[in-house]
Design an enzyme around this catalytic site. Structure first.
Site, short mmCIF file in Angstrom:
data_model
loop_
_atom_site.label_atom_id
_atom_site.label_comp_id
_atom_site.label_asym_id
_atom_site.label_seq_id
_atom_site.Cartn_x
_atom_site.Cartn_y
_atom_site.Cartn_z
N SER A 146 0.83 -1.20 0.00
CA SER A 146 0.00 0.00 0.00
C SER A 146 0.86 1.25 0.00
O SER A 146 2.02 1.22 0.45
CB SER A 146 -0.90 -0.02 1.24
N TYR A 159 -0.64 -0.52 10.62
CA TYR A 159 -0.90 -0.89 9.23
C TYR A 159 0.22 -0.44 8.31
O TYR A 159 0.74 -1.23 7.51
CB TYR A 159 -2.22 -0.27 8.79
#
Length: 269
Positions: A146, A159
């Site tokens: 990501s 994350y």
């Protein structure tokens, strides 16, 4: 094209996180190229519906393995369930974050589950399924990461850290395996139109903004498996540097934090 990809990498592919969104788009892309597919996800009804659709549309073999990749032993169980297959393409797509929140506003167990799913299970999958590829001298590994990997930022501490782990792991394995016949690609995604993304934003009451299409993401990645170590979807320079590369580390972190704040307020960063 169908015989070319199966001939290059092998007859079977695995998609971890393959029940919907980007994962199922990868599965359709692989199946359309003649590769049989193993779908791995937690939700059995969605998993089986996706498998039926792939069989009907592409005429390949499809297996389903219902697993929670945040639990200990899940990847070993997957390896056992597929021990009779020559797996030539492995896509690790599991690992989204259910919601952005301040570090201390989430339970410790939630953080640890995320770390295991996005780091421990990724590393174990690369080891267990990459080793036979290297031994055979053919195969491909895709680790879906990501834009959160580019720098730290408020509300995505764990994350972002896990996605940075995935990015560095992919780049390192590419460097180690690049002469062995095994392609490794770290696929960096921005905002993508997936059911999980919409669930998060609907729950927070924020607007989606511009979203990438999962089918476009998968097709682009499958067309560039040999162009690692890193592919940035949606970038004008997909093999180029981080879009934050010109900033100091402090400014990059502040920029990521502003982007998270803007998302919560319903605008795009």
């Amino acid at each position: 094209m169908a015989t070319a990809m199966a001939g290059t990498y092998g007859p079977w592919g695995i998609v971890a996180g393959g029940s919907d969104g980007v994962g199922v788009a990868f599965a359709h892309g692989m199946a359309s190229r003649g590769i049989n597919v193993v779908l791995v996800a937690r939700r059995v009804p969605v998993l089986e519906a996706s498998a039926d659709d792939i069989r009907a549309r592409h005429g390949v073999e499809v297996r389903t393995v219902a697993l929670d990749l945040s639990t200990q032993g899940a990847v070993a169980e997957l390896a056992h369930a597929t021990r009779d297959l020559e797996v030539g393409l492995f896509v690790y797509n599991a690992g989204g974050d259910d919601r952005g929140a301040a570090f201390l506003d989430k339970d410790l167990d939630a953080h640890l589950e995320l770390v295991h799913r996005n780091c421990g299970s990724v590393l174990e999958a690369a080891y267990r399924f990459g080793a036979p590829m290297v031994e055979r001298g053919r195969g491909a590994l895709v680790l879906v990461t990501s834009g959160a990997a580019w720098a730290g930022g408020a509300t995505h501490a764990a994350y972002g850290a896990t996605k940075a782990f995935d990015l560095i792991l992919a780049e390192s394995l590419w460097a180690e395996w690049r002469t062995s016949g095994v392609d490794v690609l770290g696929l960096v995604l921005g905002r993508t139109d997936t059911p999980s993304f919409r669930r998060v934003f609907d729950a927070e009451g924020t607007v989606y903004g511009d979203l990438a299409d999962p089918g476009d993401v998968a097709e682009e990645a499958l067309g560039h498996l040999a162009d690692g170590p890193t592919w940035i979807h949606g970038s004008t320079t997909p093999t180029g540097p981080s879009p934050l590369g010109a900033l100091s580390r402090r400014d990059a972190v502040l920029a990521m934090s502003r982007g998270a704040s803007a998302s919560r307020q319903g605008s795009t960063p």
